[in-house]
Design an enzyme around this catalytic site. Sequence first.
Site, PDB file in Angstrom:
ATOM      1  N   GLU A  71       3.757 -12.383  -7.210  1.00 16.75           N
ATOM      2  CA  GLU A  71       3.585 -13.830  -6.999  1.00 16.75           C
ATOM      3  C   GLU A  71       2.158 -14.174  -6.569  1.00 16.75           C
ATOM      4  O   GLU A  71       1.923 -15.057  -5.759  1.00 16.75           O
ATOM      5  CB  GLU A  71       4.586 -14.340  -5.938  1.00 16.75           C
ATOM      6  CG  GLU A  71       5.532 -15.413  -6.441  1.00 16.75           C
ATOM      7  CD  GLU A  71       6.577 -14.859  -7.385  1.00 16.75           C
ATOM      8  OE1 GLU A  71       6.212 -14.521  -8.520  1.00 16.75           O
ATOM      9  OE2 GLU A  71       7.741 -14.766  -7.013  1.00 16.75           O
ATOM     10  N   HIS A 119       7.306   8.970  11.703  1.00 19.63           N
ATOM     11  CA  HIS A 119       8.207   9.995  11.160  1.00 19.63           C
ATOM     12  C   HIS A 119       7.508  11.336  10.932  1.00 19.63           C
ATOM     13  O   HIS A 119       8.181  12.350  10.689  1.00 19.63           O
ATOM     14  CB  HIS A 119       8.812   9.518   9.829  1.00 19.63           C
ATOM     15  CG  HIS A 119       9.976   8.599   9.975  1.00 19.63           C
ATOM     16  ND1 HIS A 119       9.835   7.279  10.356  1.00 19.63           N
ATOM     17  CD2 HIS A 119      11.300   8.793   9.788  1.00 19.63           C
ATOM     18  CE1 HIS A 119      11.020   6.704  10.374  1.00 19.63           C
ATOM     19  NE2 HIS A 119      11.932   7.598  10.048  1.00 19.63           N
ATOM     20  N   THR A 139      10.437  -9.519 -14.252  1.00 21.88           N
ATOM     21  CA  THR A 139      11.521  -8.984 -13.430  1.00 21.88           C
ATOM     22  C   THR A 139      12.826  -9.496 -14.012  1.00 21.88           C
ATOM     23  O   THR A 139      12.953 -10.691 -14.293  1.00 21.88           O
ATOM     24  CB  THR A 139      11.382  -9.444 -11.971  1.00 21.88           C
ATOM     25  OG1 THR A 139      10.146  -8.959 -11.451  1.00 21.88           O
ATOM     26  CG2 THR A 139      12.511  -8.906 -11.119  1.00 21.88           C
ATOM     27  N   SER A 184      -3.601 -12.725 -12.793  1.00 21.86           N
ATOM     28  CA  SER A 184      -3.433 -13.994 -12.092  1.00 21.86           C
ATOM     29  C   SER A 184      -4.113 -15.171 -12.803  1.00 21.86           C
ATOM     30  O   SER A 184      -3.926 -16.314 -12.414  1.00 21.86           O
ATOM     31  CB  SER A 184      -3.998 -13.868 -10.676  1.00 21.86           C
ATOM     32  OG  SER A 184      -3.313 -12.848  -9.968  1.00 21.86           O
TER      33      SER A 184
END
Length: 401
Positions: free
Chosen positions: A379, A354, A162, A136
């Site tokens: 981000e 579950h 990405t 960052s």
Amino acid sequence: MARLAQTAGLTDVQQEILKTVREFVDKEIIPVATELEHRDEYPQQIVDGLKELGLFGLMIPEEYGGLGESLLTYALCVEEIARGWMSVSGIINTHFIVAYMLKQHGTQEQKDHFLPRMALGEVRGAFSMSEPALGSDVSAITSKAVKDGDEYVLNGQKMWLTNGGSSTLVAVLVRSDEGHPEGTAPHRSMTTFLVEKEPGFGEVRPGLTIPGKIDKMGYKGVDTTELIMDGLRIPANRVLGGVTGRGFYQMMDGVEVGRVNVAARGCGVAQRAFELGVSYAQQRHTFGKPIAQHQAIQFKLAEMATKVEAAHAMMVNAARKKDSGERNDLEAGMAKYLASEYCKEVVEDAFRIHGGYGFSKEYEIERLYREAPMLLIGEGTAEIQKMIIGRRLLEEYRIQG
């Protein structure tokens, strides 16, 4: 229509767009997502469908062939897509950030050249700030551009792109000391370059290599890559905005809307996890009744639904603030932080509901459990969001004297 995460005050056009996207997600994404994800297969058919729907041009102005929609419309579409498969929203997001940066900061020639083809999905965008030795801390970037006549020569290594392989246009942030004297603050000596390339892996243009896909725990299907520049020559007219030294501000503007997008993804994944949890709880029986009738499970469902609702409200607020032309870094940081944290918690509660089956690759919740962590770091990490929020709060609440 589900009761949770409704958005008041939408126009007829917005409602129609969202209805179309939700139907596409239910029909074309959810039935195939888990199988494609387990194979780490790029969802070409889904991407082609999104092109046909015009989603690659959703926020690109109509004059360039896009739909000219708001950030809110875009975020609500991302929420729906992430509900189906979070990786697909990543394929659109980086493209959208590059288009947004071009729209806001590009020269007229750059807009005319790229935006019409981006609206059609013919040019596909990716962007890159991070490097292997930094996360960052954008101010620590070492990749560099040196002016050589009418061109710049770029050298360095970028990380975590990405769509690094599938894209044909990459916005790359590098250091450019030209015109910036020694001692200039790091964020004032950075420039965004618009790098055109061939899709694929290996040397995709002279001086530019995309080594291959990084193997990840989740967020599969979409390609995440490195980018290596070794004597990469870029003409001066591909400096975003035509002026060096503005790259940091341009990228931060893009990331601000990107944070709304990540918040929307968190909302979508959390909604899907709630849907899976509340459905399974009514089908699974223990001690002679559906587990949904046990108070312990009802408490879980109540907490999950409240988190889904709260995250959605904050995401919508952050998008609307940006659409109104106001600064929204505080709201976007809060929305991204809350939505990603709540998403992780809602997914884990659905996983617990579950029981043993949540651990089986046969059940969709297993995929969501591996996808949610990416939102905690994408981000900007939660810690970065809290730094941004804290600094902005101190600006707003500074005591006098």
